[in-house]
Design a protein around this motif. Structure first.
Motif, PDB file in Angstrom:
ATOM      1  N   ASN A 175       0.819  -1.216   0.000  1.00 52.55           N
ATOM      2  CA  ASN A 175       0.000   0.000   0.000  1.00 52.55           C
ATOM      3  C   ASN A 175       0.851   1.263   0.000  1.00 52.55           C
ATOM      4  O   ASN A 175       0.445   2.292  -0.553  1.00 52.55           O
ATOM      5  CB  ASN A 175      -0.972  -0.005   1.180  1.00 52.55           C
ATOM      6  CG  ASN A 175      -2.155  -0.921   0.938  1.00 52.55           C
ATOM      7  OD1 ASN A 175      -2.491  -1.245  -0.202  1.00 52.55           O
ATOM      8  ND2 ASN A 175      -2.806  -1.359   2.018  1.00 52.55           N
ATOM      9  N   ILE A 176       2.042   1.190   0.606  1.00 47.20           N
ATOM     10  CA  ILE A 176       2.956   2.329   0.528  1.00 47.20           C
ATOM     11  C   ILE A 176       3.438   2.517  -0.912  1.00 47.20           C
ATOM     12  O   ILE A 176       3.487   3.635  -1.430  1.00 47.20           O
ATOM     13  CB  ILE A 176       4.138   2.128   1.497  1.00 47.20           C
ATOM     14  CG1 ILE A 176       3.695   2.436   2.927  1.00 47.20           C
ATOM     15  CG2 ILE A 176       5.333   2.996   1.103  1.00 47.20           C
ATOM     16  CD1 ILE A 176       4.743   2.180   3.982  1.00 47.20           C
ATOM     17  N   LEU A 177       3.783   1.424  -1.578  1.00 44.79           N
ATOM     18  CA  LEU A 177       4.200   1.506  -2.985  1.00 44.79           C
ATOM     19  C   LEU A 177       3.088   2.084  -3.848  1.00 44.79           C
ATOM     20  O   LEU A 177       3.332   2.942  -4.707  1.00 44.79           O
ATOM     21  CB  LEU A 177       4.599   0.124  -3.497  1.00 44.79           C
ATOM     22  CG  LEU A 177       5.962  -0.407  -3.033  1.00 44.79           C
ATOM     23  CD1 LEU A 177       6.076  -1.906  -3.307  1.00 44.79           C
ATOM     24  CD2 LEU A 177       7.104   0.339  -3.714  1.00 44.79           C
ATOM     25  N   GLU A 230      12.276   8.426  -6.830  1.00 44.35           N
ATOM     26  CA  GLU A 230      13.475   7.808  -6.255  1.00 44.35           C
ATOM     27  C   GLU A 230      13.109   6.895  -5.082  1.00 44.35           C
ATOM     28  O   GLU A 230      13.641   5.789  -4.943  1.00 44.35           O
ATOM     29  CB  GLU A 230      14.434   8.899  -5.770  1.00 44.35           C
ATOM     30  CG  GLU A 230      15.145   9.633  -6.880  1.00 44.35           C
ATOM     31  CD  GLU A 230      16.520   9.035  -7.160  1.00 44.35           C
ATOM     32  OE1 GLU A 230      16.979   8.195  -6.367  1.00 44.35           O
ATOM     33  OE2 GLU A 230      17.108   9.416  -8.179  1.00 44.35           O
ATOM     34  N   LEU A 231      12.210   7.357  -4.226  1.00 42.46           N
ATOM     35  CA  LEU A 231      11.794   6.581  -3.065  1.00 42.46           C
ATOM     36  C   LEU A 231      11.075   5.307  -3.495  1.00 42.46           C
ATOM     37  O   LEU A 231      11.276   4.238  -2.901  1.00 42.46           O
ATOM     38  CB  LEU A 231      10.886   7.432  -2.172  1.00 42.46           C
ATOM     39  CG  LEU A 231      10.503   6.854  -0.809  1.00 42.46           C
ATOM     40  CD1 LEU A 231      11.735   6.588   0.042  1.00 42.46           C
ATOM     41  CD2 LEU A 231       9.537   7.796  -0.081  1.00 42.46           C
ATOM     42  N   LEU A 236      11.163  -0.505  -3.895  1.00 44.74           N
ATOM     43  CA  LEU A 236      10.961  -1.702  -4.714  1.00 44.74           C
ATOM     44  C   LEU A 236      12.241  -2.546  -4.752  1.00 44.74           C
ATOM     45  O   LEU A 236      12.178  -3.781  -4.688  1.00 44.74           O
ATOM     46  CB  LEU A 236      10.542  -1.298  -6.129  1.00 44.74           C
ATOM     47  CG  LEU A 236       9.744  -2.321  -6.941  1.00 44.74           C
ATOM     48  CD1 LEU A 236       8.477  -2.751  -6.208  1.00 44.74           C
ATOM     49  CD2 LEU A 236       9.386  -1.741  -8.306  1.00 44.74           C
ATOM     50  N   ALA A 237      13.398  -1.874  -4.825  1.00 50.02           N
ATOM     51  CA  ALA A 237      14.669  -2.607  -4.851  1.00 50.02           C
ATOM     52  C   ALA A 237      14.935  -3.314  -3.520  1.00 50.02           C
ATOM     53  O   ALA A 237      15.477  -4.421  -3.498  1.00 50.02           O
ATOM     54  CB  ALA A 237      15.819  -1.649  -5.166  1.00 50.02           C
ATOM     55  N   SER A 246       2.785  -8.800 -11.985  1.00 43.57           N
ATOM     56  CA  SER A 246       1.417  -8.374 -11.671  1.00 43.57           C
ATOM     57  C   SER A 246       1.402  -6.979 -11.044  1.00 43.57           C
ATOM     58  O   SER A 246       0.518  -6.167 -11.355  1.00 43.57           O
ATOM     59  CB  SER A 246       0.745  -9.380 -10.732  1.00 43.57           C
ATOM     60  OG  SER A 246       1.453  -9.496  -9.510  1.00 43.57           O
ATOM     61  N   PHE A 247       2.402  -6.680 -10.191  1.00 41.47           N
ATOM     62  CA  PHE A 247       2.417  -5.342  -9.590  1.00 41.47           C
ATOM     63  C   PHE A 247       2.762  -4.279 -10.633  1.00 41.47           C
ATOM     64  O   PHE A 247       2.142  -3.212 -10.674  1.00 41.47           O
ATOM     65  CB  PHE A 247       3.407  -5.270  -8.429  1.00 41.47           C
ATOM     66  CG  PHE A 247       3.496  -3.885  -7.830  1.00 41.47           C
ATOM     67  CD1 PHE A 247       2.438  -3.365  -7.108  1.00 41.47           C
ATOM     68  CD2 PHE A 247       4.623  -3.086  -8.023  1.00 41.47           C
ATOM     69  CE1 PHE A 247       2.495  -2.076  -6.578  1.00 41.47           C
ATOM     70  CE2 PHE A 247       4.684  -1.807  -7.501  1.00 41.47           C
ATOM     71  CZ  PHE A 247       3.623  -1.304  -6.773  1.00 41.47           C
ATOM     72  N   ILE A 248       3.758  -4.557 -11.463  1.00 43.64           N
ATOM     73  CA  ILE A 248       4.130  -3.584 -12.504  1.00 43.64           C
ATOM     74  C   ILE A 248       2.964  -3.375 -13.469  1.00 43.64           C
ATOM     75  O   ILE A 248       2.715  -2.250 -13.928  1.00 43.64           O
ATOM     76  CB  ILE A 248       5.393  -4.045 -13.264  1.00 43.64           C
ATOM     77  CG1 ILE A 248       6.571  -4.187 -12.282  1.00 43.64           C
ATOM     78  CG2 ILE A 248       5.735  -3.074 -14.379  1.00 43.64           C
ATOM     79  CD1 ILE A 248       6.874  -2.944 -11.467  1.00 43.64           C
TER      80      ILE A 248
END
Length: 347
Positions: A175-177, A230-231, A236-237, A246-248
């Motif tokens: 949810n943060i992403l 950037e964040l 993600l990294a 699926s997320f992308i």
């Protein structure tokens, strides 16, 4: 994959290292040494942000006060609706930035988000300041009600509302992403049809004070969008289990839907405004979406819109030497302190 609810970061935990082990869900003492942070280049971002300090009442609105009654009815309506839109978008950003900082376990992120939150508060104040200069309190209140009542605007903001509130209710990495995806869209694309309207007025020598205010906000949003991108990449990294097809695909789908909603909104609010080509505006929105995706480390989704189709907008944005020139007055005024940290992505 089971979702783990994140806890708010501890304010001070001396048993943890000073350099954070992760932007979210990591460990950190809470002590910030800018010379020893996990992502050293974020110090430059912090410096650029604090170099943008400004206040709403520094902008002279006397010319706009005289000009507003002479605008066409279509221009006045669009002016009030777009201020209503911008306030609807910027109002929640102060709180969203603070919420992200509460769960960030990297103290450099906490500090940067604090600056962003303060700037978003100034942006929201500026819309009140602008409206108080040109219309009555009743008309000001009506403009600020648009985000609650206008059906086109409500439809346009539905996904933002859902995503932001899901993060409040369930503070997970996913949810943060997703919140960062919509923050990137907001900072890097959603504002821009509104910005274009005010710049279009200014190039016809109308409401130059408002345009100057918008250019200040625009400068801030460019930096906010850059940092959020950037964040997003760092988060993600650090959490590769979320870097899935699926997320992308979710990101691309929501970018596409957001672009269509932004085009629908711009067509609705700018339809009768002289000087703006709606087809060109749609291309500009797609160009901005491509730009934000690139900054987030993803591929463009509109291969025919990699160039800015509205190059005239750049006349209203800061030059690279750290000064700003009013388009009509041609009067240079200091905008940020010049240093080797200045410079930003073009529009």
């Amino acid at each position: 994959m089971s979702e783990v609810m994140l806890e708010k970061a501890k304010t001070l935990e001396p048993r943890n290292p000073n350099k954070s082990t992760g932007v979210f869900g990591g460990k950190s003492s809470g002590i910030l040494n800018w010379n020893d942070i996990a992502y050293p280049h974020w110090y430059k971002m912090y410096k650029r942000l604090i170099g943008n300090y400004w206040q709403a009442d520094e902008v002279n609105m006397s010319g706009d006060v005289k000009q507003f009654p002479s605008l066409s009815k279509e221009e006045q309506d669009a002016y009030l609706k777009i201020i209503g839109l911008l306030s609807t978008l910027d109002g929640p950003q102060t709180r969203t930035a603070l919420l992200l900082s509460l769960y960030a376990t990297d103290p450099s992120v906490q500090s940067i988000m604090a600056v962003i939150a303060q700037q978003e508060a100034v942006h929201n104040e500026s819309y009140s300041y602008v409206l108080s200069s040109v219309v009555s309190l009743d008309e000001q209140n009506e403009s600020f009600q648009l985000g609650r009542k206008d059906p086109v605007l409500l439809k346009r903001n539905e996904n933002i509302i859902g995503t932001y509130n899901a993060f409040v209710e369930n503070p997970t990495i996913e949810n943060i992403l997703k919140t960062m995806v919509y923050t990137a869209l907001l900072e890097g694309m959603f504002f821009y049809s509104g910005f274009a309207f005010f710049y279009n007025l200014a190039r016809h020598n109308k409401m130059v004070g408002t345009s100057t205010m918008i250019s200040y906000i625009n400068r801030d949003e460019l930096e906010h969008g850059r940092f959020i991108a950037e964040l997003f990449r760092a988060t993600l990294a650090e959490n590769p289990e979320y870097n899935t097809g699926s997320f992308i695909e979710w990101v691309y789908d929501h970018f596409k839907e957001s672009v269509e909603l932004e085009i629908e909104w711009s067509s609705y609010v700018l339809a009768d405004v002289e000087g703006i080509d709606l087809i060109e505006m749609a291309g500009y929105i797609k160009y901005r979406a491509n730009k934000m995706l690139r900054m987030m480390g993803l591929e463009e989704i509109y291969p025919d819109h990699v160039e800015n189709p509205m190059k005239w907008i750049r006349a209203y944005v800061d030059n690279f030497d750290g000064t700003k020139t009013d388009f009509f007055e041609q009067r240079s005024r200091q905008y940020t302190k010049t240093s080797d940290l200045n410079g930003f992505d073009d529009l």
